[in-house]
Design a protein around this motif. Structure first.
Motif, PDB file in Angstrom:
ATOM      1  N   ASP A 130       0.804  -1.231   0.000  1.00  0.00           N
ATOM      2  CA  ASP A 130       0.000   0.000   0.000  1.00  0.00           C
ATOM      3  C   ASP A 130       0.829   1.269   0.000  1.00  0.00           C
ATOM      4  O   ASP A 130       0.271   2.378   0.116  1.00  0.00           O
ATOM      5  CB  ASP A 130      -0.916   0.008   1.242  1.00  0.00           C
ATOM      6  CG  ASP A 130      -1.998  -1.056   1.158  1.00  0.00           C
ATOM      7  OD1 ASP A 130      -2.246  -1.553   0.034  1.00  0.00           O
ATOM      8  OD2 ASP A 130      -2.553  -1.421   2.213  1.00  0.00           O
ATOM      9  N   GLU A 131       2.125   1.165  -0.119  1.00  0.00           N
ATOM     10  CA  GLU A 131       2.985   2.344  -0.087  1.00  0.00           C
ATOM     11  C   GLU A 131       3.160   2.913  -1.483  1.00  0.00           C
ATOM     12  O   GLU A 131       3.335   2.184  -2.467  1.00  0.00           O
ATOM     13  CB  GLU A 131       4.354   1.992   0.513  1.00  0.00           C
ATOM     14  CG  GLU A 131       4.291   1.476   1.927  1.00  0.00           C
ATOM     15  CD  GLU A 131       3.721   2.513   2.881  1.00  0.00           C
ATOM     16  OE1 GLU A 131       3.940   3.729   2.645  1.00  0.00           O
ATOM     17  OE2 GLU A 131       3.066   2.114   3.866  1.00  0.00           O
ATOM     18  N   ASP A 132       3.077   4.258  -1.560  1.00  0.00           N
ATOM     19  CA  ASP A 132       3.204   4.954  -2.850  1.00  0.00           C
ATOM     20  C   ASP A 132       4.565   5.617  -3.034  1.00  0.00           C
ATOM     21  O   ASP A 132       4.930   5.970  -4.155  1.00  0.00           O
ATOM     22  CB  ASP A 132       2.112   6.022  -2.976  1.00  0.00           C
ATOM     23  CG  ASP A 132       0.703   5.410  -2.962  1.00  0.00           C
ATOM     24  OD1 ASP A 132       0.580   4.237  -3.394  1.00  0.00           O
ATOM     25  OD2 ASP A 132      -0.230   6.080  -2.499  1.00  0.00           O
ATOM     26  N   THR A 133       5.316   5.807  -1.969  1.00  0.00           N
ATOM     27  CA  THR A 133       6.623   6.473  -2.054  1.00  0.00           C
ATOM     28  C   THR A 133       7.732   5.454  -1.778  1.00  0.00           C
ATOM     29  O   THR A 133       7.516   4.428  -1.115  1.00  0.00           O
ATOM     30  CB  THR A 133       6.707   7.622  -1.039  1.00  0.00           C
ATOM     31  OG1 THR A 133       6.583   7.087   0.279  1.00  0.00           O
ATOM     32  CG2 THR A 133       5.579   8.633  -1.293  1.00  0.00           C
ATOM     33  N   TRP A 134       8.939   5.792  -2.296  1.00  0.00           N
ATOM     34  CA  TRP A 134      10.077   4.917  -2.057  1.00  0.00           C
ATOM     35  C   TRP A 134      10.493   4.922  -0.597  1.00  0.00           C
ATOM     36  O   TRP A 134      10.999   3.915  -0.086  1.00  0.00           O
ATOM     37  CB  TRP A 134      11.262   5.344  -2.929  1.00  0.00           C
ATOM     38  CG  TRP A 134      11.153   4.836  -4.330  1.00  0.00           C
ATOM     39  CD1 TRP A 134      10.819   5.534  -5.440  1.00  0.00           C
ATOM     40  CD2 TRP A 134      11.360   3.482  -4.732  1.00  0.00           C
ATOM     41  NE1 TRP A 134      10.808   4.718  -6.529  1.00  0.00           N
ATOM     42  CE2 TRP A 134      11.137   3.450  -6.135  1.00  0.00           C
ATOM     43  CE3 TRP A 134      11.694   2.326  -4.072  1.00  0.00           C
ATOM     44  CZ2 TRP A 134      11.250   2.285  -6.872  1.00  0.00           C
ATOM     45  CZ3 TRP A 134      11.811   1.163  -4.797  1.00  0.00           C
ATOM     46  CH2 TRP A 134      11.588   1.140  -6.188  1.00  0.00           C
ATOM     47  N   ARG A 137       8.233   2.429   1.051  1.00  0.00           N
ATOM     48  CA  ARG A 137       8.540   1.059   0.630  1.00  0.00           C
ATOM     49  C   ARG A 137       9.806   0.534   1.305  1.00  0.00           C
ATOM     50  O   ARG A 137       9.834  -0.586   1.824  1.00  0.00           O
ATOM     51  CB  ARG A 137       8.706   1.009  -0.880  1.00  0.00           C
ATOM     52  CG  ARG A 137       7.411   1.278  -1.646  1.00  0.00           C
ATOM     53  CD  ARG A 137       7.659   1.404  -3.130  1.00  0.00           C
ATOM     54  NE  ARG A 137       6.436   1.731  -3.850  1.00  0.00           N
ATOM     55  CZ  ARG A 137       6.393   2.027  -5.159  1.00  0.00           C
ATOM     56  NH1 ARG A 137       7.534   2.049  -5.858  1.00  0.00           N
ATOM     57  NH2 ARG A 137       5.241   2.322  -5.728  1.00  0.00           N
TER      58      ARG A 137
END
Length: 355
Positions: A130-134, A137
């Motif tokens: 569900d993570e959108d940014t590095w 992540r």
């Protein structure tokens, strides 16, 4: 290195020294326990502190993984969302412990070790799904990895302490510098180590040296290239197997299979020389020393007896001297023995010499 005895069809016996690989020495399982007992008080405290910190990092990673996976599973699992992270993260520890127990009982299946690692991949994926940014992540991937590392460290410590490590010695690695300096020969060395289970790098180097010496001996005996088909088949087979020692007498493998070559130099020297043909090589006989006039006189005096007339012809017959020398020898001998020469004989002799 052992010696094998072979018999050929003609009944001759040949002995070949054959390489015997050294037996692998198993690891000593008591080493870990003895090292642990040998630790000083300071080192024991350091080991305990390191273990506590490792456990703490594992708990931090477990808690963060639990929260992330639970939050991601709530839309689909509802109030049972908490069972998803608990089942996955605890499954890593449980199946790892089960692997240790079955290994101790000699009942461990080979595929069981893959279950914890599969759960590791699942929990990392669920943390970053569900993570959108590095940043999110990487952060959510590292935190559950702390729990996995803590479990693996504990597993290794228990496995070593319980003597569950493999007794089979691992294959030594070849140095990188050798790969850079001699890539092709090193590739052949590594290939032979893998094919023939030579696990010790020093043993492999020793066998490689013996192999090169054996190849050189075969080339010197049967030719630099033709040894591949002129050498006896057994010698070639032992060379390919890497078991032919450099001191093996390849020419004695079998009398029937040995190739017919030129006669050695010693045999040619013993062969009788042909008629009318001068022997090869330098002459070793020396010319006899030149005889003096006194030597001829002494030889003639040894043969002379009273009643023998001393003449040049008689001197030549008993001393084999030249015609010109015989007259001087005869005169000297007559002077010593006091026998004058007859006038007629002297005149006749002088006339024959003048003629």
């Amino acid at each position: 290195m052992t010696t094998t005895t072979t018999y050929d069809g003609a009944g001759s016996v040949a002995r070949l020294p054959v390489w015997t690989p050294a037996k692998d020495t198993p690891h000593n399982g008591n080493r870990a326990g003895s090292d642990l007992q040998a630790l000083s008080t300071w080192w024991r405290r350091a080991a305990i502190g390191t273990g506590v910190l490792t456990l703490l990092l594992g708990v931090i990673g477990l808690v963060n993984s639990y929260q992330a996976v639970k939050h991601a599973a709530e839309p689909m699992f509802g109030w049972l969302a908490w069972t998803v992270p608990v089942g996955i993260d605890l499954g890593i520890a449980v199946f790892t412990g089960l692997d240790l127990v079955l290994a101790k009982l000699n009942m461990r299946p080979a595929w069981l070790r893959l279950v914890p690692w599969s759960l590791v991949g699942v929990t990392i994926y669920l943390n970053i799904a569900d993570e959108d940014t590095w940043f999110g992540r990487v952060g959510h991937a590292v935190l559950p990895a702390l729990w996995v590392v803590a479990v693996e460290v504990a597993t290794h410590a228990i496995r070593t302490h319980a003597r569950l490590t493999s007794t089979k010695k691992r294959m030594d690695r070849i140095r990188v510098s050798r790969w850079l300096l001699a890539p092709v020969p090193t590739l052949g060395l590594w290939r032979r180590m893998v094919l023939w289970e030579v696990r010790s790098y020093p043993d492999a180097l020793a066998r490689e040296r013996d192999r090169l010496l054996a190849k050189t001996r075969l080339q010197d005996t049967y030719g630099s290239v033709s040894w591949r088909w002129k050498a006896p088949r057994r010698a070639r087979a032992l060379y390919r197997l890497g078991e032919l020692a450099p001191t093996a007498q390849h020419e004695q493998v079998t009398a029937a299979e040995a190739p017919v070559r030129d006669e050695p130099t010693a045999a040619r020297r013993q062969r009788p020389a042909r008629a009318g043909r001068k022997p090869a090589g330098r002459k070793t006989t020396r010319k006899p020393a030149r005889k003096l006039l006194a030597d001829y006189v002494a030889d003639a005096r040894a043969v002379w007896t009273p009643g023998i007339e001393v003449t040049p012809a008689w001197v030549r017959s008993v001393t084999d001297c030249a015609r010109g020398t015989s007259k001087a020898v005869a005169d000297a001998l007559r002077t010593e023995v006091g026998t004058p020469a007859a006038a007629g004989n002297r005149t006749a002799e002088n006339g024959r010499e003048a003629g």
